[in-house]
Design an enzyme around this catalytic site. Structure first.
Site, PDB file in Angstrom:
ATOM      1  N   LYS A 132      -1.130  -8.198  -5.796  1.00  0.00           N
ATOM      2  CA  LYS A 132      -0.792  -7.158  -4.820  1.00  0.00           C
ATOM      3  C   LYS A 132       0.616  -6.625  -5.003  1.00  0.00           C
ATOM      4  CE  LYS A 132      -4.071  -8.609  -1.259  1.00  0.00           C
ATOM      5  NZ  LYS A 132      -4.264  -9.091   0.136  1.00  0.00           N
TER       6      LYS A 132
ATOM      7  N   LYS B 111     -14.685  -7.331  -6.295  1.00  0.00           N
ATOM      8  CA  LYS B 111     -15.124  -7.703  -4.955  1.00  0.00           C
ATOM      9  C   LYS B 111     -15.117  -6.484  -4.033  1.00  0.00           C
ATOM     10  CE  LYS B 111     -13.875 -10.804  -1.145  1.00  0.00           C
ATOM     11  NZ  LYS B 111     -12.876 -11.794  -0.659  1.00  0.00           N
TER      12      LYS B 111
ATOM     13  N   LYS C 208     -12.273  -3.434   1.680  1.00  0.00           N
ATOM     14  CA  LYS C 208     -12.051  -2.375   2.660  1.00  0.00           C
ATOM     15  C   LYS C 208     -10.863  -1.501   2.287  1.00  0.00           C
ATOM     16  CE  LYS C 208     -10.218  -6.250   5.221  1.00  0.00           C
ATOM     17  NZ  LYS C 208     -10.573  -7.180   6.291  1.00  0.00           N
TER      18      LYS C 208
END
Length: 330
Positions: A111, A198, A201
């Protein structure tokens, strides 16, 4: 009876992947275990958002939990930020964790690299210390099992390492060492447009994931446009046929059927039939959840349910924090 906890952040919508990977396993477990579920709004602060939007997402996530079928008599549902012991213990755990441990976390590396790929963007400290807050969420309640996806196992390992370190220093009865609970079949639902990733959202492609608040007709279109392959053979093979395997996994999870039985069910049928039947079970789920959600969201009944959960979580966590403070000298 085991103690089990899970939390879902409000950094976006709650997806079908969240439901199958985290929520549904908890529903299956709540009858025979002591359950804790929280809306992880503090974790959500790592991703910037305005106050009005964050409050709306917290309210929606809370209502969805109950709409999915969680029974407040069996499961303690609460909002993370309303129980101050979480952040208090997180600081204590920060002081017993090294920068090296946190910087080696796979999610931090991934990230932070995405956030500052060219070195010009700042990386929030919360992204680095996120795992210690997660550890506090778990250790406050002497949790035995934590339902996690395969990409979350490293967080449980770190939690166990911190707990073991502090047990050795302050007394072996300080923390219960949690274990991960993973449903190997349904732990990971993949992106509908790129089934090697994966379902997330945070994806920029709205077709890649299904929200629990998507209108059923929208969800059907997303499934119908999902990526498969040119073979037109319904077979479970995540490596060579990730798109088809992902649809089989979704169907298997929502129908509570084994993968082999699902494959037999679709034997000789084409991808059009597979997508249609997967869409049917997904739409049925969404309709049931949304009917309950719409009667609950924004109501006094929802606030009363959350207050009940907050009271119980506060009582348990304050008692645990008092013991920890005494052990470490505070």
């Amino acid at each position: 009876m085991k103690k089990i906890i899970t939390g879902i952040t409000t950094t976006g919508t709650i997806t079908l992947g969240n439901y199958i990977g985290a929520i549904k396993p908890m529903l299956d477990l709540q009858n025979d275990n002591e359950m804790f579920m929280f809306i992880a709004d503090l974790h959500a602060l790592v991703t910037p958002s305005d106050a009005k939007d964050l409050r709306l997402r917290i309210s929606n996530a809370s209502a969805i939990y109950f709409a999915c079928g969680f029974d407040p008599k069996r499961t303690t549902v609460f909002i993370q930020s309303e129980v101050p012991a979480h952040t208090q213990l997180a600081w204590i755990l920060n002081c017993h964790t090294t920068i090296g441990e946190l910087s080696r976390m796979t999610q931090f590396k991934d990230k932070s690299a995405k956030k500052s790929s060219n070195g010009t963007e700042t990386v929030p400290t919360g992204l680095l210390t996120y795992p210690t807050l997660m550890a506090a969420d778990i250790l406050l309640y002497d949790i035995d099992l934590v339902p996690v996806g395969k990409d979350q196992k490293q967080h449980i390992e770190l939690t166990r390492n911190i707990a073991t370190r502090m047990n050795n220093k302050y007394g072996k009865d300080l923390f219960t060492l949690p274990k991960e609970y993973t449903n190997d079949v349904t732990a990971k639902i993949m992106d509908l447009q790129d089934p090697t990733k994966k379902m997330s959202k945070s994806s920029d492609n709205q077709k890649s994931f299904i929200s629990l608040l998507d209108k059923p007709e929208v969800a059907r279109k997303k499934i119908n446009s999902s990526v498969t392959d040119s073979e037109n053979l319904i077979k479970y093979d995540p490596v060579n046929k990730p798109g088809v395997s992902n649809l089989i996994t979704i169907y298997s999870a929502l129908k509570n059927e084994k993968i082999d039985d699902v494959v037999k069910h679709f034997d000789g049928k084409n991808y059009g039939v597979l997508k249609s039947e997967v869409a049917d079970v997904v739409c049925e789920l969404l309709e049931n959840i949304q009917t309950k959600f719409n009667t609950l969201v924004g109501t006094k009944e929802l606030r009363d349910l959350l207050d009940r959960g907050k009271q119980r979580a506060t009582e348990i966590s304050n008692k645990k924090l008092k013991l920890i403070n005494e052990k470490i000298g505070l």
